[in-house]
Scaffold this motif. Sequence first.
Motif, PDB file in Angstrom:
ATOM      1  N   ARG A 228      -6.065   3.705  -2.271  1.00  0.00           N
ATOM      2  CA  ARG A 228      -4.732   3.031  -1.962  1.00  0.00           C
ATOM      3  C   ARG A 228      -4.143   2.197  -3.139  1.00  0.00           C
ATOM      4  O   ARG A 228      -2.983   2.347  -3.301  1.00  0.00           O
ATOM      5  CB  ARG A 228      -4.966   2.156  -0.643  1.00  0.00           C
ATOM      6  N   GLU A 229      -5.245   1.600  -3.787  1.00  0.00           N
ATOM      7  CA  GLU A 229      -4.515   0.872  -4.948  1.00  0.00           C
ATOM      8  C   GLU A 229      -3.709   1.767  -5.777  1.00  0.00           C
ATOM      9  O   GLU A 229      -2.673   1.060  -6.329  1.00  0.00           O
ATOM     10  CB  GLU A 229      -5.875   0.255  -5.619  1.00  0.00           C
ATOM     11  N   ARG A 230      -3.995   2.944  -6.228  1.00  0.00           N
ATOM     12  CA  ARG A 230      -3.262   3.783  -6.969  1.00  0.00           C
ATOM     13  C   ARG A 230      -1.856   3.994  -6.612  1.00  0.00           C
ATOM     14  O   ARG A 230      -0.726   4.174  -7.302  1.00  0.00           O
ATOM     15  CB  ARG A 230      -3.947   4.916  -7.239  1.00  0.00           C
ATOM     16  N   LEU A 231      -1.630   4.185  -5.125  1.00  0.00           N
ATOM     17  CA  LEU A 231      -0.593   4.396  -4.363  1.00  0.00           C
ATOM     18  C   LEU A 231       0.271   3.121  -4.496  1.00  0.00           C
ATOM     19  O   LEU A 231       1.591   3.302  -4.839  1.00  0.00           O
ATOM     20  CB  LEU A 231      -0.842   4.795  -2.954  1.00  0.00           C
ATOM     21  N   ASP A 232      -0.303   1.864  -4.358  1.00  0.00           N
ATOM     22  CA  ASP A 232       0.467   0.797  -4.155  1.00  0.00           C
ATOM     23  C   ASP A 232       1.066   0.571  -5.718  1.00  0.00           C
ATOM     24  O   ASP A 232       2.068   0.046  -6.017  1.00  0.00           O
ATOM     25  CB  ASP A 232      -0.363  -0.359  -3.812  1.00  0.00           C
ATOM     26  N   GLU A 233       0.293   0.657  -6.697  1.00  0.00           N
ATOM     27  CA  GLU A 233       0.598   0.584  -8.144  1.00  0.00           C
ATOM     28  C   GLU A 233       1.790   1.393  -8.554  1.00  0.00           C
ATOM     29  O   GLU A 233       2.769   1.129  -9.083  1.00  0.00           O
ATOM     30  CB  GLU A 233      -0.404   1.172  -9.139  1.00  0.00           C
ATOM     31  N   ALA A 234       1.891   2.759  -8.064  1.00  0.00           N
ATOM     32  CA  ALA A 234       2.982   3.536  -8.111  1.00  0.00           C
ATOM     33  C   ALA A 234       4.008   3.045  -7.420  1.00  0.00           C
ATOM     34  O   ALA A 234       5.240   3.147  -7.931  1.00  0.00           O
ATOM     35  CB  ALA A 234       2.790   4.954  -7.633  1.00  0.00           C
TER      36      ALA A 234
END
Length: 331
Positions: A228-234
Amino acid sequence: MVRHTSGLAAGLPADDDVLLDVPDERLAPALVDAGRGEYEAAAKLLAATREAGEWENRDRYVTRLAAFARSRGEWFDDWRFSAPHDPDALLVKAELEVARGWESPARAELLREVTPLITAAAEGDPGDPVPWRVALDHARGTNASHTVFEKLWTEAVRRSPHHYGCHVSALQYLSAAWYGSHRECFDFAERAAQDALPGSLVQALPVRAAFAYLTSEEGPGPAAKVPRERLDEAADLAIALSREYTADDPWPAEVRNLLTYVLVRLERWSDALEQLRLTGPYATSFPWDRISDDPLGQFLELRDGVRIEVAANRTLGGRDTGRGPLTSGSH
């Protein structure tokens, strides 16, 4: 909730004022003339982008003119007849035939027949990266190997290292839906965004990778799961990019539409509402045409849904943090 919902309409244009895929002030006259059967304005416009090296504009205009030629082609037939070696007409022809080939059940076979047109377009102006974007799309449709893809990619970035269209095409090739994986897609997108120029739409590549992941038909297995963190960073990177442009600017409209979709899937309602306000009247077919036969209707329906979600959070008395759980429900 009703009271909050009505108040949240501030800054949003009325439904009747929202238009789909509005051309900019340079493209619009060329499309109007093409509708009259005249090609001169389109030829002049594309020649200007080529001579000035406006590769991003050139790519957008070629795509729109080719799409118009599919439904109303008399003006384009006249252009081709009058100037068979015009590099701009050659490029539109290559884009047109690749788009046609994609819709056929015999896609790979038909697209292979288009190869000479792409070669002719690339030779028309050796410094133009746009034919190489077309070639990358072509490679994806013809089941080209990674070796072929890498050669085409090298030619594309040699002409324009930060060309957005070429990056988008490469990202699609590397996606899990085609010849790569979610991890490969994200790695490519994040590296490109890190190297991108200030204000470049290439910084939106990670959110395009997030879209590819969230709409993956197979459904990511445990090994392919993106944190999820990678999606939020994107999404955060695309939000920062969006804020570099003024509200109601048509240039980043597609990125803002795409970002809004991703934010909704992440249940970041307040952030999604901010993007809808920045987007203004500029709805774009992508990404809504991937999930609905009525992209404009889908956009307007989603706007209402976002306002309701934000209003519901406010009536509960809690502060909307903008980050909700990522569900695996329907699109």
